[in-house]
Design an enzyme around this catalytic site. Structure first.
Site, short mmCIF file in Angstrom:
data_model
loop_
_atom_site.label_atom_id
_atom_site.label_comp_id
_atom_site.label_asym_id
_atom_site.label_seq_id
_atom_site.Cartn_x
_atom_site.Cartn_y
_atom_site.Cartn_z
N THR A 66 0.88 -1.18 0.00
CA THR A 66 0.00 0.00 0.00
C THR A 66 0.91 1.22 0.00
OG1 THR A 66 -1.63 -1.19 1.31
CG2 THR A 66 -1.86 1.20 1.20
N LYS A 113 -7.88 1.49 -3.17
CA LYS A 113 -7.57 1.07 -1.79
C LYS A 113 -7.71 2.24 -0.81
CE LYS A 113 -5.15 -1.06 1.57
NZ LYS A 113 -5.41 -2.30 2.25
N LYS A 131 -1.84 5.16 8.61
CA LYS A 131 -1.02 5.18 7.38
C LYS A 131 -1.93 5.39 6.15
CE LYS A 131 1.54 2.34 4.15
NZ LYS A 131 2.11 1.06 3.74
P1 NAD Z 1 6.19 -5.58 7.29
O1 NAD Z 1 6.88 -4.41 7.87
O2 NAD Z 1 5.94 -6.79 8.13
O3 NAD Z 1 7.00 -6.09 5.98
C1 NAD Z 1 7.73 -5.27 5.11
C2 NAD Z 1 9.04 -5.97 4.82
O4 NAD Z 1 9.78 -5.22 3.85
C3 NAD Z 1 9.93 -6.10 6.06
O5 NAD Z 1 10.25 -7.48 6.28
C4 NAD Z 1 11.18 -5.29 5.70
O6 NAD Z 1 12.40 -5.83 6.22
C5 NAD Z 1 11.16 -5.36 4.18
N1 NAD Z 1 11.93 -4.29 3.56
C6 NAD Z 1 12.00 -2.97 3.91
N2 NAD Z 1 12.82 -2.32 3.08
C7 NAD Z 1 13.28 -3.23 2.17
C8 NAD Z 1 14.18 -3.15 1.07
N3 NAD Z 1 14.75 -1.99 0.72
N4 NAD Z 1 14.43 -4.29 0.37
C9 NAD Z 1 13.85 -5.46 0.73
N5 NAD Z 1 13.00 -5.60 1.77
C10 NAD Z 1 12.72 -4.49 2.48
O7 NAD Z 1 4.82 -5.03 6.66
P2 NAD Z 1 3.54 -5.89 6.21
O8 NAD Z 1 2.56 -5.92 7.30
O9 NAD Z 1 4.02 -7.16 5.57
O10 NAD Z 1 2.94 -4.90 5.11
C11 NAD Z 1 3.49 -4.80 3.80
C12 NAD Z 1 2.63 -3.87 2.97
O11 NAD Z 1 1.30 -4.38 2.91
C13 NAD Z 1 2.50 -2.45 3.53
O12 NAD Z 1 2.53 -1.54 2.46
C14 NAD Z 1 1.14 -2.47 4.24
O13 NAD Z 1 0.55 -1.19 4.30
C15 NAD Z 1 0.37 -3.40 3.35
N6 NAD Z 1 -0.75 -4.08 4.02
C16 NAD Z 1 -0.58 -4.64 5.25
C17 NAD Z 1 -1.67 -5.26 5.87
C18 NAD Z 1 -1.50 -5.90 7.22
O14 NAD Z 1 -2.53 -6.28 7.83
N7 NAD Z 1 -0.30 -6.08 7.74
C19 NAD Z 1 -2.91 -5.32 5.23
C20 NAD Z 1 -3.04 -4.77 3.95
C21 NAD Z 1 -1.95 -4.14 3.37
#
Ligand code: NAD
Length: 290
Positions: free
Chosen positions: A87, A162, A237
């Site tokens: 997102t 979204k 966010k």
């Molecule tokens: P998270 O923080 O658990 O995962 C993100 C991952 O990206 C982390 O493991 C981090 O180490 C990695 N990362 C950061 N910078 C990086 C880079 N330069 N290269 C490679 N890896 C890198 O977050 P999440 O909960 O998995 O969410 C991911 C996305 O999905 C977000 O944009 C969030 O808004 C969206 N989202 C999350 C949810 C939820 O319930 N968690 C629901 C819908 C959407």
């Protein structure tokens, strides 16, 4: 297919594992060293992206997506697809799509709803923006990671859908919570309030499916001490992204702006961080008008 998966966090790891379990060859990379079941670890993002059919990104925000895109696009084959499921802001989604297209790649933005449970179960909903060719290439992967995918339009349309949806969600949750707090003070029984509103013109997903009052309506985080669920900081966010988009597109969104301000206070100055976004109800109960 050969797939590179960048960002193996709470959402990315189970999504990548589901693709591997379905028989695709998945190479993964995460700066934090995270891994996923059935996924081969790549040493860099570029290594994960080289020679694959599809690169999927699942990253925290638009700045990081732009950085990762700049690393992976030069490594991708012409005709390969960059599928971003994070997102992020609409402008970043469009900028990354432009970059991909300029080097002969396809690009689709496809943020999800369904949360960590949906990612693990393969029941996410994808909102996609990009060309027909890009969407068609992504479709078999959407079928594995999710239960529904809507092609919303050109690049950025998935992110637009979204954040508009989640702006409605944030505003509606606040309206539902403040109405319950008012009903309490008027001496109205919560179950009666639910029985009336859930079948009257005030009904909504936040009332009918995710009721913020414990013990009322179907099971929801309110019945579990407001453990998320959908955390208040994630709602903040998404409301921030909708306000950023409204600014950029010159759209008047006063309710979205107020919802963002309330969630910001809740997360940063009250006890909202780490709680479900429906914990706005106890927050309103604890307050008076003055
Ligand atoms: P998270 O923080 O658990 O995962 C993100 C991952 O990206 C982390 O493991 C981090 O180490 C990695 N990362 C950061 N910078 C990086 C880079 N330069 N290269 C490679 N890896 C890198 O977050 P999440 O909960 O998995 O969410 C991911 C996305 O999905 C977000 O944009 C969030 O808004 C969206 N989202 C999350 C949810 C939820 O319930 N968690 C629901 C819908 C959407």
């Amino acid at each position: 297919m050969k797939i590179g998966f960048i960002g193996l966090g709470n959402m990315g790891a189970p999504m990548a594992a589901n693709l591997a379990a379905a028989g695709h060859r998945v190479a993964g990379f995460d700066v934090a060293g995270a891994t996923a079941t059935g996924v081969t670890a790549a040493a860099t993002a570029a290594e994960a992206a080289a020679g694959v059919d599809v690169v999927i990104t699942m990253l925290p925000n638009g700045d990081i997506l732009r950085q990762v895109a700049a690393q992976v696009i030069p490594a991708m084959d012409a005709g390969a697809l960059l599928l971003d499921c994070s997102t992020v802001d609409v402008d970043s989604a469009r900028a990354v799509a432009d970059l991909a297209q300029a080097s002969g790649c396809l690009a689709v933005d496809a943020p999800v709803s369904g949360g960590i449970g949906g990612a693990a179960a393969g029941t996410l909903t994808f909102m996609a923006g990009g060309s027909d060719a890009g969407f068609s290439k992504a479709e078999p992967l959407f079928d594995i990671m999710g239960q529904k995918a809507v092609h919303c339009g050109d690049a950025g349309a998935g992110q637009a859908a979204k954040i508009c949806n989640n702006m409605i969600l944030g505003v509606t949750m606040i309206a539902t919570c403040e109405a319950f707090a008012l009903a309490d003070k008027l001496g109205l029984d919560r179950q009666k309030m639910f029985d009336v509103v859930s079948t009257s013109s005030g009904y909504s997903w936040t009332m009918n499916a995710y009721c913020p009052a414990p013990g009322v309506g179907p099971q929801s985080p309110a019945d579990n001490g407001y453990e998320p669920g959908f955390a208040a900081e994630l709602m903040l966010k998404d409301l921030g992204l909708s306000q950023q988009a409204a600014q950029s597109a010159d759209a008047d969104t006063p309710m979205g702006q107020l919802a963002m301000a309330l969630y910001q206070t809740f997360v940063e100055h009250e006890d909202g961080k780490g709680r479900d976004f429906s914990a706005m109800l106890p927050r309103f109960m604890a307050r008076t008008r003055g």
